[in-house]
Scaffold this active site. Sequence first.
Site, PDB file in Angstrom:
ATOM      1  N   CYS A 115       0.628  -1.304   0.004  1.00 37.96           N
ATOM      2  CA  CYS A 115      -0.046  -0.033  -0.313  1.00 37.96           C
ATOM      3  C   CYS A 115       0.734   1.106   0.307  1.00 37.96           C
ATOM      4  O   CYS A 115       0.106   2.428  -0.308  1.00 37.96           O
ATOM      5  CB  CYS A 115      -1.082   0.239   1.337  1.00 37.96           C
ATOM      6  SG  CYS A 115      -2.087  -1.706   1.820  1.00 37.96           S
ATOM      7  N   CYS A 148      -2.283   9.273   5.077  1.00 35.18           N
ATOM      8  CA  CYS A 148      -1.408   8.906   6.021  1.00 35.18           C
ATOM      9  C   CYS A 148      -1.140   8.999   7.322  1.00 35.18           C
ATOM     10  O   CYS A 148      -0.791   8.374   8.507  1.00 35.18           O
ATOM     11  CB  CYS A 148       0.198  10.128   5.633  1.00 35.18           C
ATOM     12  SG  CYS A 148       0.502   9.353   3.746  1.00 35.18           S
TER      13      CYS A 148
END
Lengths: 142, 404
Positions: free
Chosen positions: A39, A109
Amino acid sequence: MAEEYNPYNPIVMDHFLNPRNMGDLEDADGIGEVGAAACGDIMKISLKISDDGKISDARFKTFGCGSAIASSSMATELVKGKTIEEALKVTNKNVVDALGGLPPVKIHCSVLAEEAIKAALDDYIKRHPEKAALVAEKKHKA
Amino acid sequence: MIKVYLDHQSSTPVLPQVYEAMLPWFSEYYGNASALHEQGLRAKAALNQSRKQFSEAIHSPDPESILFTSCGTEANNLAVKGTAYALQHKGKHIILSTAEHPSVENSVAFLERQGFTATRVSVDSQGFINPEDIRAAITPETILIATHYANHDIGTIQPVAQIGEIAREHKIQFFVDAAFSAGWLPINVQEMNASLLSLSPHRFYGPKGVGVLYKNRKARLSSIIHGGIQENNFRSGTENIPAIVGGGLAMQIAENERETRVSRLRVLQEKLWKGLSEQISYICLNGPLPGENRHPANLNVSTEFIEGEGQLLLCNAAGIAVASGSSCVSKNLKSSLTLTAIGLDITLAQGNIIFTLGKDNTFEQIDYVVSSFAKIVERLRQMSPMWDAFQKGNISSVIPGNPK
């Protein structure tokens, strides 16, 4: 100074170029690792938690892009000195706000940073079941 | 501060003499090339001069086969969609490879949503198309074979003449995307049997704002931009004369200097790969080894256990401009099509960096890039939990041939 062109704002760039709390804690009380290389990001956060339930130290290691590194750096800064209960309330939005914003495609993130913190705290609670009761009780009262 | 530009595949600086040649066409000679007065006719003459320059450089049978568009992407869209619309009465099947530029891949995907069908021929681990796979994919419905000349990500040079021969045997229109090749590789549209071929002048020291599509007289094409009768009715819209003038000159100069430029680039390319592979552990080259099968400007590498965007940003902080096919760099969070197509391990695709050299890069710059990049890789590995896990023996290297 000449104009600088970077894809992130100066706070994000600063945390990417001069990451705070990068590394491991040898005798960590809780370690959380989340994400997958497939990912694009792996974040590992290690916490040192004192007997009074305060996070006395935090470290990170991250495989990921600039905003993943900056998010982990900021997340460790945000939880240092906090109690477990307080740290559990740290959200990805807190990380984004503290960084002065992230591009929309990079919000994940900050989500990963929140998850890494929670995973490290879960690990601590698993290792110290007696603290789990305390956290649950306080949560209940709140 | 040292500045090293190693992203020539995304764009190049306009040559000073090209810039000079463009200047009068902004405020002095500003006529519309369709107008029948002195200003207009002068613009038309400039347009035709540029057509001639492109025509000669790619060995087109005549200058009239050169069509101007606004960019390489538009040329690719025109080639793919224009062929499909012109020949849909004959069939609706298109053959392409799995490693095309997004402007070709996404044009075909758009046509598929309209009822066309496509066969995507796989490339091998170095990015090569096997011409026999193209032959095997041909059906009575096939109207177009679309491939690239040199791959925009990993520099693989395709056997276009062989593919062109197969297309000719089957009388199928053949489109070559040469946007990353023109100016660097020899192009002969007749030897390639190309029906259509696209070029992008800003990749060879020309300006942005112009693209070129070579269209063989026999090729069938429908216009996809409708309006006036510019470009022989194949591309409506007022021509960007300054960019077309500049592009033509850049093409002529690139062709005149090609061998000198390329022989120098080959040395720089080898030096860069040698330096990187010697100074950095767990690094792999994507695409063929530097040599006749690889674009002389391109070096595409993957460093293991770290991610590409971080490398790119630290390169930028060190004054080095590079690109990356990593998903974190792309706005759609997907790794480059080519890296997926060659079957690169997903973690290596994440650690991808693309260096593209130019004619003005120096040996000193290469030394600086190698030493800086080695430090950058080391720094990011110190931050990486994957590097940790590898050091502890918990995970293995996925680079073929490396010690586990």
